[in-house]
Design an enzyme around this catalytic site. Structure first.
Site, PDB file in Angstrom:
ATOM      1  N   ASP A   1     -72.435  61.249  12.025  1.00  0.00           N
ATOM      2  CA  ASP A   1     -72.740  62.623  12.382  1.00  0.00           C
ATOM      3  C   ASP A   1     -73.890  63.075  11.481  1.00  0.00           C
ATOM      4  O   ASP A   1     -74.183  62.455  10.456  1.00  0.00           O
ATOM      5  CB  ASP A   1     -71.514  63.535  12.236  1.00  0.00           C
ATOM      6  CG  ASP A   1     -71.695  64.829  13.047  1.00  0.00           C
ATOM      7  OD1 ASP A   1     -72.838  65.142  13.448  1.00  0.00           O
ATOM      8  OD2 ASP A   1     -70.689  65.537  13.278  1.00  0.00           O
ATOM      9  N   TRP A   2     -74.542  64.145  11.868  1.00  0.00           N
ATOM     10  CA  TRP A   2     -75.809  64.545  11.243  1.00  0.00           C
ATOM     11  C   TRP A   2     -75.624  64.960   9.777  1.00  0.00           C
ATOM     12  O   TRP A   2     -75.141  66.055   9.497  1.00  0.00           O
ATOM     13  CB  TRP A   2     -76.421  65.648  12.084  1.00  0.00           C
ATOM     14  CG  TRP A   2     -77.348  65.124  13.149  1.00  0.00           C
ATOM     15  CD1 TRP A   2     -78.625  65.574  13.392  1.00  0.00           C
ATOM     16  CD2 TRP A   2     -77.125  64.068  14.094  1.00  0.00           C
ATOM     17  NE1 TRP A   2     -79.193  64.837  14.402  1.00  0.00           N
ATOM     18  CE2 TRP A   2     -78.307  63.914  14.852  1.00  0.00           C
ATOM     19  CE3 TRP A   2     -76.074  63.192  14.354  1.00  0.00           C
ATOM     20  CZ2 TRP A   2     -78.460  62.951  15.855  1.00  0.00           C
ATOM     21  CZ3 TRP A   2     -76.221  62.229  15.361  1.00  0.00           C
ATOM     22  CH2 TRP A   2     -77.387  62.129  16.087  1.00  0.00           C
TER      23      TRP A   2
END
Ligand code: BGC
Length: 744
Positions: free
Chosen positions: A282-283
């Site tokens: 995830d970012w």
């Protein structure tokens, strides 16, 4: 938004790179010089041939993104990004195209701001409420087509975290509380997307069930409970569909961050489930190079804090082996070949706007759940109604949508957009321009249809008092990056409903929420329709249901509790100050990457998510999982359960009313006491379309996996020998048919 100044500095370099990256550059590759371009070879063979040709730098380049403002530095190469959340340059000399990723939970994100168009579908939770695999496929296919039309070849949709904590601000992006329903439905969505030759992705792996403190929280859960609940949804999805990617989540699980968690990534996902695709973080969810690589993380997003120089050094010093590095690369390339993004790259084209609206409307018609309909209040008969009061915030112009990275720019603009305000901002409430007032007026052209915003409940009640019928639209907005303070409707809407209901005995409530809300007024109103975040054609779909052109058929994918006191956890655990990044600072991502101080959340309810909790604890609920009304009625009869490997559950459903409809017939099983499981679990269902008076015999084949428990010592699913009771009916609490068989 990326910084234009930064990008301009690298413009000339970019033009050269751009020329190399033009589609023609890929088209020139011939099968003689590039034998991996032969589509008759398997994706694994093709990927392996490419890996052999790649330099170390080319390999490393494929293992990370090129940056995003606020979350990482930005590479000059990002100038080639299509404007989505992720961009990975291709390798033109080998015919490998770039990866252009976009968020696309209920439609392609940030289209408007990029000068493009995307259909806004009803929220994912509405799709789940249809329990309809064809609808789920259509949902994915629409998103896939629109991603391609915008030049993307990878989606970041596919949220399938269970509704373990219904106050989670992303509940609307997910598919409810049951792993069998959620996993099966997300697989169908992904099949629809990948059939359009875009890479699919399911997320957030795993147990990212609250947003509060998501970059720091450590989730404690025992292994068996994890495998039988949140992880099972992923397992089912990956079993049913060859999904290109899995996004690991922000949180820690049992001590390690999910994106460097060997148990989650290597042991379970890649070994036990034999997942062939790639894991992307995830970012900002990557926290190390060697540790994450050993644990099974293949790709860092959005930048290259760890998976560039540091990973390269680790490879050169043999801290990370070449075989491990090649495995990461192989997985990404394999997914690119397997989904067709190499053989059939996206071509920008015009989106079918009208077609998209039709899909959005149909899914909302199949996803809106009728929760209450006393005195046959619905459907409304336009010819008999002289006046209608339409009440509720913005119900004259629009319907609310879900926020965060799922947010779709509203086709047609934000219905409540202040003048001069053109784009959508992070965590701003967006109302899609689909007007309940207008659609209700169109359905009842001879009635006096008047509107009140409900800002003053007394004035709304006064309007309702003089109308034949009052329809109130109420909402609870949700977004990524926040959790709900409570399950109560905000802005005194409970009070509004009570006052209107006291003034008019024919009151209908339409809920625009992403998940359950409490309803202290439920006994006072005649009808309740859960419309969820209803998408671009929400009002049209809702009006069709209110006036009976569509017979509702959806069922709740999650329990609606009576009160928060009945939830497994009285409150959402909030992060202490040391677990919150200093967002005011210039580079909060550095703090996040280094790892924030953990705080603990313990899921001691374990496998008892949703209805399994309320069943086990004997807690009455407001509306149970699997519940939903229709304008007709159904009867169940003739249950036969055939044993053997996968039991066959055969029964007859009859439409006992006077109009056609579709019944979602649900099959649950109670396991033998030795299994030590909650009282029952969903093991299958069938959606049966029936004309008035029609009967049909249905068989549901129950996958033996769904009857098994996870044995931690053996690290395997296991069927406990004993008596299994199969129960069939129209909701988890209305199961008129029962039969017990013995299984070994
Ligand atoms: C979200 C992901 C999303 C990513 C890229 C993250 O904040 O958790 O779901 O795909 O951003 O926008």
């Amino acid at each position: 938004m990326r910084s234009p100044a930064l990008l301009n500095r690298f413009c000339s370099l970019s033009i050269l790179l751009l020329i190399a990256a033009l589609p023609g550059a890929f088209a020139q590759t011939s099968e003689n010089s590039h034998p991996w371009m032969n589509p008759k070879l398997s994706p694994d063979e093709r990927a392996a041939m490419v890996v052999k040709q790649m330099t170390l730098d080319e390999k490393i380049q494929l293992l990370h993104g090129t940056g995003m403002e606020g979350l990482s530095p930005i590479s000059p190469l990002a100038v080639h990004s299509n404007g989505g959340a992720g961009y990975v340059p291709g390798i033109p000399r080998l015919g490998i195209p770039p990866i252009q990723m976009s968020d696309a939970a209920y439609g392609v994100r940030a289209s408007g701001v990029n000068g493009r168009y995307a259909t806004a579908l009803p929220a994912d939770v509405a799709g789940a409420a249809s329990w309809d695999l064809n609808a789920a496929y259509d949902y994915g296919a629409l998103i896939g087509r629109e991603l391609r039309a915008q030049g993307y070849n990878m989606t970041l949709g596919g949220g399938v975290n269970l509704t373990r904590e219904p106050r989670d601000g992303r509940t609307f992006e997910y598919l409810g509380e049951d792993p069998v329903l959620a996993g099966t439905m997300v697989a169908a969505v992904m099949k629809g997307e990948q059939a359009q030759h875009v890479m699919g992705d399911i997320k957030h792996y795993a147990l990212n069930d609250q947003e509060s403190g998501r970059n720091a929280v450590n989730v404690n859960i025992d292994q068996r409970a994890a495998r039988e609940s949140d992880l099972l949804a992923f397992e089912i999805a990956l079993h049913d569909a060859d999904i290109a990617a899995v996004m690991c989540s922000y949180n820690r699980v049992n001590g390690d961050y999910a994106c460097e968690n060997k148990y989650l990534l290597n042991d379970v996902l890649k070994k036990d489930w034999n997942f062939k695709g790639f894991v992307l973080s995830d970012w900002g969810g990557t926290h190390s190079a060697a540790k994450a690589s050993h644990a099974g993380l293949d790709h860092e997003e959005p930048g290259w804090i760890f998976y560039s120089d540091e990973l390269k050094r680790d490879v050169e010093s043999d801290k990370v082996s070449h075989a491990e590095l090649d495995d990461h690369v192989q997985r990404i390339l394999r997914s690119m070949f397997a989904t067709g993004v190499v053989d059939d790259p996206p071509h920008r084209s015009v989106v079918d706007v009208i077609g998209g609206f039709a899909v959005a409307q149909k899914i909302e018609e199949q996803g809106a759940v009728l929760l209450k309909n006393d005195a046959a209040q619905l459907p409304l008969e336009a010819a008999k109604i002289h006046s209608i009061a339409v009440i509720g915030p913005h119900a004259d112009v629009g319907m609310i949508s879900g926020g965060g990275s799922a947010q779709v720019d509203p086709p047609g603009g934000n219905a409540i957009m202040p003048p001069g305000h053109g784009d959508t901002e992070w965590q701003e409430q967006i109302w899609f321009p689909t007007s309940p007032l207008r659609t209700i007026r169109a359905k009842a052209p001879y009635a006096r249809v008047q509107f009140d915003s409900g800002a003053d409940p007394d004035s709304a009640a006064a309007l309702a008092k003089n109308a034949d019928v009052a329809v109130i639209f109420v909402y609870q907005w949700e977004s990524e990056g926040m959790d709900l303070e409570s399950l109560s409707l905000p802005l005194h809407q409970d009070d509004l409903i009570s006052k209107v209901a006291a003034a008019n005995p024919h009151t209908i409530v339409v809920l625009e929420t992403g998940g359950p809300v409490t309803m202290p007024w439920a006994g006072q109103v005649n009808a309740i329709l859960e419309a969820w975040f209803a998408g671009s054609r929400g009002a049209e779909a809702v009006a069709n249901i209110l006036f009976g052109e569509v017979n509702p058929s959806a069922k709740l994918p999650m329990t609606f509790p009576r009160s928060e006191a009945d939830l497994p956890h009285p409150t959402v655990v909030q992060p202490p100050p040391e677990s919150i990044p200093h967002h005011g600072g210039p580079e909060p991502w550095k703090e996040i990457a280094a790892g924030l101080a953990p705080f603990q959340v313990t899921y001691d309810e374990g496998v008892k998510v949703g209805y399994k909790w309320y069943d086990a604890e004997n807690k009455p609920v407001l509306f149970p999982f699997g519940y939903g009304l229709s304008y007709t009625t159904y009867a169940y009869s003739g249950l036969r359960v055939g044993g053997g490997g996968d039991p066959n559950v055969t029964f007859t459903v009859t439409n006992t009313g006077n109009r056609a409809g579709a019944e979602i017939a649900e099959v649950y099983a109670a396991l033998p006491p030795a299994a030590e499981e909650p009282p029952k679990r969903l093991v299958g269902w069938s959606k049966v379309a029936l004309n008035a008076g029609e009967s049909r015999e249905v068989t549901v084949n129950v996958d033996q996996r769904f009857l098994s428990i996870f044995n931690v010592q053996k690290n395997a699913w296991e069927l406990i020998p004993g008596d299994y009771t199969f129960m069939v009916g129209g909701s988890s609490q209305d199961l008129p048919l029962k039969e017990t068989i013995s299984l070994k």
